[in-house]
Design an enzyme around this catalytic site. Structure first.
Site, PDB file in Angstrom:
ATOM      1  N   LYS A  88      34.621 108.002  75.495  1.00 63.83           N
ATOM      2  CA  LYS A  88      35.884 107.240  75.474  1.00 63.83           C
ATOM      3  C   LYS A  88      37.075 108.151  75.788  1.00 63.83           C
ATOM      4  O   LYS A  88      37.889 107.846  76.650  1.00 63.83           O
ATOM      5  CB  LYS A  88      36.088 106.609  74.090  1.00 63.83           C
ATOM      6  CG  LYS A  88      37.483 106.061  73.862  1.00 63.83           C
ATOM      7  CD  LYS A  88      37.627 105.420  72.507  1.00 63.83           C
ATOM      8  CE  LYS A  88      38.195 106.280  71.413  1.00 63.83           C
ATOM      9  NZ  LYS A  88      39.598 106.656  71.504  1.00 63.83           N
ATOM     10  N   ASN A  89      37.150 109.264  75.087  1.00 62.98           N
ATOM     11  CA  ASN A  89      38.348 110.094  75.225  1.00 62.98           C
ATOM     12  C   ASN A  89      38.408 110.807  76.573  1.00 62.98           C
ATOM     13  O   ASN A  89      39.491 111.029  77.116  1.00 62.98           O
ATOM     14  CB  ASN A  89      38.447 111.083  74.057  1.00 62.98           C
ATOM     15  CG  ASN A  89      38.792 110.361  72.754  1.00 62.98           C
ATOM     16  OD1 ASN A  89      39.219 109.205  72.781  1.00 62.98           O
ATOM     17  ND2 ASN A  89      38.591 111.022  71.627  1.00 62.98           N
ATOM     18  N   CYS A 131      44.937 104.986  66.381  1.00 62.38           N
ATOM     19  CA  CYS A 131      44.591 104.963  64.953  1.00 62.38           C
ATOM     20  C   CYS A 131      45.712 105.581  64.123  1.00 62.38           C
ATOM     21  O   CYS A 131      46.391 106.514  64.566  1.00 62.38           O
ATOM     22  CB  CYS A 131      43.301 105.746  64.720  1.00 62.38           C
ATOM     23  SG  CYS A 131      41.864 104.960  65.449  1.00 62.38           S
ATOM     24  N   ARG A 176      51.790 111.238  64.058  1.00 60.81           N
ATOM     25  CA  ARG A 176      51.072 111.804  65.208  1.00 60.81           C
ATOM     26  C   ARG A 176      52.114 112.278  66.219  1.00 60.81           C
ATOM     27  O   ARG A 176      52.419 111.602  67.197  1.00 60.81           O
ATOM     28  CB  ARG A 176      50.120 110.762  65.813  1.00 60.81           C
ATOM     29  CG  ARG A 176      49.006 110.369  64.866  1.00 60.81           C
ATOM     30  CD  ARG A 176      47.985 109.458  65.505  1.00 60.81           C
ATOM     31  NE  ARG A 176      47.118 110.154  66.444  1.00 60.81           N
ATOM     32  CZ  ARG A 176      46.030 109.595  66.995  1.00 60.81           C
ATOM     33  NH1 ARG A 176      45.694 108.359  66.697  1.00 60.81           N
ATOM     34  NH2 ARG A 176      45.278 110.274  67.847  1.00 60.81           N
ATOM     35  N   ASP A 235      36.726 113.469  64.205  1.00 60.04           N
ATOM     36  CA  ASP A 235      36.312 112.093  64.492  1.00 60.04           C
ATOM     37  C   ASP A 235      34.929 111.770  63.928  1.00 60.04           C
ATOM     38  O   ASP A 235      34.488 110.623  64.004  1.00 60.04           O
ATOM     39  CB  ASP A 235      36.372 111.818  66.002  1.00 60.04           C
ATOM     40  CG  ASP A 235      37.808 111.685  66.501  1.00 60.04           C
ATOM     41  OD1 ASP A 235      38.735 111.714  65.669  1.00 60.04           O
ATOM     42  OD2 ASP A 235      38.010 111.561  67.722  1.00 60.04           O
ATOM     43  N   ARG A 275      36.908  99.007  69.682  1.00 59.26           N
ATOM     44  CA  ARG A 275      37.782  99.759  70.577  1.00 59.26           C
ATOM     45  C   ARG A 275      37.040 100.952  71.163  1.00 59.26           C
ATOM     46  O   ARG A 275      37.405 101.444  72.234  1.00 59.26           O
ATOM     47  CB  ARG A 275      38.986 100.309  69.788  1.00 59.26           C
ATOM     48  CG  ARG A 275      40.033  99.271  69.447  1.00 59.26           C
ATOM     49  CD  ARG A 275      41.172  99.923  68.707  1.00 59.26           C
ATOM     50  NE  ARG A 275      41.448 101.221  69.298  1.00 59.26           N
ATOM     51  CZ  ARG A 275      41.982 102.246  68.657  1.00 59.26           C
ATOM     52  NH1 ARG A 275      42.339 102.125  67.403  1.00 59.26           N
ATOM     53  NH2 ARG A 275      42.192 103.391  69.269  1.00 59.26           N
TER      54      ARG A 275
HETATM   55  C1  UD1 Z   1      42.623 113.306  70.187  1.00 56.81           C
HETATM   56  C2  UD1 Z   1      41.640 112.169  70.048  1.00 56.81           C
HETATM   57  C3  UD1 Z   1      41.420 111.837  68.576  1.00 56.81           C
HETATM   58  C4  UD1 Z   1      41.010 113.080  67.793  1.00 56.81           C
HETATM   59  C5  UD1 Z   1      41.978 114.231  68.049  1.00 56.81           C
HETATM   60  C6  UD1 Z   1      41.511 115.537  67.435  1.00 56.81           C
HETATM   61  C7  UD1 Z   1      42.075 110.888  72.090  1.00 56.81           C
HETATM   62  C8  UD1 Z   1      42.615 109.640  72.698  1.00 56.81           C
HETATM   63  N1  UD1 Z   1      42.188 111.015  70.752  1.00 56.81           N
HETATM   64  O1  UD1 Z   1      43.850 112.841  69.631  1.00 56.81           O
HETATM   65  O2  UD1 Z   1      40.398 110.861  68.503  1.00 56.81           O
HETATM   66  O3  UD1 Z   1      41.002 112.795  66.420  1.00 56.81           O
HETATM   67  O4  UD1 Z   1      42.130 114.437  69.473  1.00 56.81           O
HETATM   68  O5  UD1 Z   1      40.255 115.897  67.924  1.00 56.81           O
HETATM   69  O6  UD1 Z   1      41.536 111.737  72.770  1.00 56.81           O
HETATM   70  N2  UD1 Z   1      50.014 117.712  67.096  1.00 56.81           N
HETATM   71  C9  UD1 Z   1      51.308 118.157  67.008  1.00 56.81           C
HETATM   72  N3  UD1 Z   1      52.110 118.013  68.101  1.00 56.81           N
HETATM   73  C10 UD1 Z   1      51.676 117.446  69.263  1.00 56.81           C
HETATM   74  C11 UD1 Z   1      50.352 117.006  69.341  1.00 56.81           C
HETATM   75  C12 UD1 Z   1      49.538 117.154  68.230  1.00 56.81           C
HETATM   76  O7  UD1 Z   1      51.748 118.673  65.973  1.00 56.81           O
HETATM   77  O8  UD1 Z   1      52.443 117.352  70.234  1.00 56.81           O
HETATM   78  C13 UD1 Z   1      49.113 117.870  65.914  1.00 56.81           C
HETATM   79  C14 UD1 Z   1      48.648 116.532  65.364  1.00 56.81           C
HETATM   80  O9  UD1 Z   1      49.541 116.023  64.392  1.00 56.81           O
HETATM   81  C15 UD1 Z   1      47.291 116.898  64.760  1.00 56.81           C
HETATM   82  C16 UD1 Z   1      46.787 118.021  65.676  1.00 56.81           C
HETATM   83  O10 UD1 Z   1      47.919 118.506  66.367  1.00 56.81           O
HETATM   84  O11 UD1 Z   1      47.471 117.417  63.472  1.00 56.81           O
HETATM   85  C17 UD1 Z   1      45.738 117.599  66.667  1.00 56.81           C
HETATM   86  O12 UD1 Z   1      46.209 116.526  67.463  1.00 56.81           O
HETATM   87  P1  UD1 Z   1      45.680 116.272  68.944  1.00 56.81           P
HETATM   88  O13 UD1 Z   1      44.566 117.214  69.243  1.00 56.81           O
HETATM   89  O14 UD1 Z   1      46.851 116.246  69.859  1.00 56.81           O
HETATM   90  O15 UD1 Z   1      45.103 114.789  68.845  1.00 56.81           O
HETATM   91  P2  UD1 Z   1      45.198 113.639  69.918  1.00 56.81           P
HETATM   92  O16 UD1 Z   1      45.143 114.218  71.289  1.00 56.81           O
HETATM   93  O17 UD1 Z   1      46.323 112.703  69.588  1.00 56.81           O
END
Ligand code: UD1
Length: 449
Positions: free
Chosen positions: A50-51, A145, A150, A336, A428
């Protein structure tokens, strides 16, 4: 027990699986009914990631020619993503063999302000793609989610380093650049989303971009491989330093196949162990499963790894050992799989700990597990699981995608009947979940109110 009326509405055949019905308040009115106690036995095939697919479909919006993408899962989040891309003007169709034909050359707008942008997380990759294609992008804040806040500050930092200005107003993110130029970017947080988004935007920037402290998840490598197949020059994906040499035109005109879904595979592996079953999970990349396989073996689960399969098996009366887990960015234990793994720890012998290091609020489902008889205490980011619980069926809800999958697993291990509501959240991200579970012997049915 179900009433006769409920029984009449049960869709036994997975063929009838369709998107859940949504009532006027946006609440999902479908549910799963599970009768626990069956050992899961047999073979199950994993779908495309999915991702990875969310990143790749977005990255396709950058191309200067058509492409064909294989192994795209037929799940709600992806279908929403395709709708959003069509609303931008891209031509997308599924061919008879399931391959997706994508032609982004007909894109007419850099504004993804279609309402559904707000319903999924992966829509934020369109910022990088449209910025790269048109030097401008404007999209609604993404959804997804709810694990607490986030933030997307690292995405924004990356775009600004490439020369874009970023504004957020009226619920929209706007990025704009006269022209993009390569830069050295150090991510303050290891972020999957920021790594992919910046990588996509940098593909057409002038000069070389270096992303340091990049995330290393398998789907980051997959997006990079897709971009390279289409003519880009991305090196180092899968390590913490990614180098992107700008390429002005991406000819594309090529086919790419998406990697298997690591989290879906892990969910079936955990379900097999939880029911003391014997299941072979097919079409996977065993290397991606190592963080889980190693921990399951520590708990006493037997595994047999093939080229693209993993068999997970336990004797019917075998006990699981307690273990401590910490979620971390790849190659650490994936967040996840945290909720699904916590269910396994509930039935292991002895006390275990689950430390959630990635998200600030990913234990909301624990109250549902307690309703089913689990003994768990949450202190900050750690859940302490007493173990040796006999779970009992109850009415619970899918609080998010993976929490919902965890409820299904709990239902399979519980005595009696479990009803899970709000299953749209599960669908989803899991293709043909009911069908696949039934094929390995789960007693699960989908009810539409
Ligand atoms: C993606 C996955 C999600 C998974 C996560 C971690 C998708 C669509 N979703 O989410 O299922 O749980 O990776 O493996 O691929 N953070 C910041 N600033 C930012 C971005 C992130 O502080 O600009 C922090 C977040 O709050 C979190 C951590 O970094 O604590 C990891 O987030 P991130 O790896 O970015 O997750 P997603 O890409 O949103």
């Amino acid at each position: 027990m179900q009433t006769q009326e409920q029984l009449n509405r049960i869709q036994i055949g997975p063929e009838t699986l369709s998107l859940p019905q949504i009532d006027k308040r946006g609440t999902n009115v479908s549910s799963y009914i599970i009768r626990g106690g069956n050992r899961l036995l047999g073979d199950v095939k994993v779908s495309g990631s999915k991702n990875a697919a969310l990143g790749i479909i977005s990255a396709a919006m950058l191309l200067d020619g058509p492409c064909w993408v294989d192994n795209v899962p037929d799940i709600a989040d992806l279908n929403v993503m395709l709708e959003i891309c069509r609303a931008l003007g891209a031509q997308i169709k599924r061919e008879s063999d399931g391959t997706l034909y994508i032609n982004p050359c007909t894109i007419t707008t850099c504004e993804a302000t279609y309402d559904k942008v707000r319903s999924i997380r992966g829509s934020y990759y369109l910022l990088g793609a449209l910025l790269g294609r048109m030097n401008r992008a404007s999209i609604y804040m993404p959804g997804g989610c709810n694990f607490g806040t986030r933030p997307i500050d690292q995405h924004m930092k990356g775009f600004e380093s490439l020369g874009a200005s970023v504004t957020i107003e009226y619920g929209k993110i706007n990025v704009e650049a006269e022209h993009l130029r390569g830069e050295h970017i150090f991510l303050d947080v290891v972020s999957v989303g920021a790594t992919i988004n910046i990588m996509i935007a940098a593909v057409k920037a002038e000069g070389t971009t270096v992303i340091e402290n990049a995330a290393r998840e398998p789907h980051i490598v997959d997006v990079a491989n897709f971009l390279n197949t289409m003519g880009a020059n991305v090196r180092g994906a899968g390590t913490d330093v990614i180098r992107i040499s700008g390429t002005p035109v991406l000819e594309a005109n090529a086919t790419y196949s998406i990697i298997p879904d690591q989290i879906e595979a892990g969910t079936y592996m955990l379900a097999a162990a939880l029911t003391r079953g014997d299941v072979t999970v097919h079409d996977i990349i065993p290397k991606h499963m190592e963080p889980l396989t190693a921990k399951m073996e520590e708990m006493g689960v037997k595994t047999e790894v093939g080229d693209d399969t993993i068999r997970v098996y336990m004797e019917p009366d075998q006990q699981l050992r307690a273990a401590n887990f910490k979620t971390m960015p790849y190659p650490g234990f994936p967040t996840d799989l945290q909720p699904q793994t916590t269910v396994l720890l509930c039935v292991a012998e002895g006390s275990s700990k689950m430390l959630e290091n990635v998200w600030e609020n990913r234990f909301q489902y624990i109250d549902d597990l307690k309703t089913m008889g689990a003994e768990i205490m949450v202190a900050g980011h750690t859940a302490i699981i007493a173990g040796s619980s006999q779970l009992t069926g109850a009415k619970v809800m899918a609080r998010d995608l993976r929490a919902g999958a965890a409820m299904v697993l709990a239902g399979l291990a519980a005595t009696g009947e479990t009803e899970i509501t709000d299953i749209g959240k599960i669908e989803r991200g899991y293709e043909n979940f009911v069908k696949k579970m039934r094929m390995i012997g789960a007693d699960i049915a989908r009810i539409v109110e």
